[in-house]
Write an enzyme that holds these catalytic residues in place. Structure first.
Site: not given
Ligand code: ARG
Length: 249
Positions: A64, A108, A198
């Site tokens: 992503h 992912d 992420s």
């Molecule tokens: N989707 C988030 C990003 O793009 C990461 C989220 C991780 N969140 C969590 N609560 N562990 O950086």
């Protein structure tokens, strides 16, 4: 009266957010020397996601973080505790994201080929992939320059957070159908990864066990952090590495 109430609620929110320790989500600073496989994935030259060094010219990140985009807009910074300065910055030449990366964040994972090789050393090194999914209760660490709390600013300096691998059934109870077999959950009270982390590594016993993927807010008591399960995805990763190497030659 209503206005007063709103004022009261917002000042309570302000006070309580100030009350949270400076470095969260429960983390502490760490030097790149102790986590030399950590990389910052830059998009248009700015920190965008985390990544982990697989070899001198390949890094692993979340699908992503790189979907629908050209490799030319990305580069990685390695060998620096900071996302904005130091270390080596190398451009990305190819992106191979998992073909079955889904709308609910299944699979992912992506492997990125670097345009030039990294100079390996005490602050730039690869990390081995886990062979098996760690058991529930195992301790792990997650690293990154992401937000220090839900809707909070990101960290300039690399942070580490210790979390425990969460039982799959318990995690299913939180996320339901969204949770697929290529995912692993980890949590600890007041500790979690957050936005901007992420693509970064979840490490247990010296090997890469997860890639930061998603979560409901950050450090939410009822919702663990969700990671791509590296051991499950290892066959895909090894295949991707081969495909990238053969394209190069
Ligand atoms: N989707 C988030 C990003 O793009 C990461 C989220 C991780 N969140 C969590 N609560 N562990 O950086």
């Amino acid at each position: 009266m209503f206005v007063h109430w709103i004022f009261l609620v917002s000042s309570v929110t302000l006070v309580s957010s100030k009350g949270i320790p400076g470095r969260i989500v429960g983390g502490h600073t760490v030097s790149i020397q102790s986590v030399p496989w950590q990389a910052s994935l830059l998009k248009f030259g700015r920190h965008w996601c985390g990544a982990a060094i697989y070899s001198e010219d390949l890094v692993i990140t979340a699908a992503h973080c790189v979907r629908n985009s050209f490799p030319g807009i990305y580069s990685v910074r390695v060998g620096s505790t900071f996302t904005t300065v130091g270390g080596q910055v190398v451009r990305v030449s190819q992106i191979l994201a998992h073909e079955d990366f889904g709308p609910s964040f299944s699979n992912d994972i992506a492997v990125l080929q670097l345009r030039t090789s990294l100079k390996l050393g005490s602050s730039v090194r690869s990390i081995p992939l886990a062979d098996s999914t760690p058991k529930a209760g195992s301790s792990a660490s997650v690293f990154g320059w992401g937000a220090i709390g839900h809707e909070k600013p990101t960290s300039q300096s690399l942070l580490e957070v210790e979390v425990d691998i969460v039982d799959k059934q318990r995690c299913l109870g939180s996320y339901g159908q969204v949770l697929t077999k290529d995912m692993i959950c980890a949590a600890a009270p007041g500790k979690d990864a957050c936005s901007g982390d992420s693509g970064g590594p979840l490490v247990s016993n010296g090997s890469l066990v997860g890639i930061v993927s998603f979560g409901m807010k950050c450090a939410h008591p009822d919702y663990p952090g969700v990671y791509a399960d590296v051991a499950q995805l290892k066959p895909w990763i090894l295949g991707a590495v081969q495909r990238l190497q053969s394209r190069k030659n």
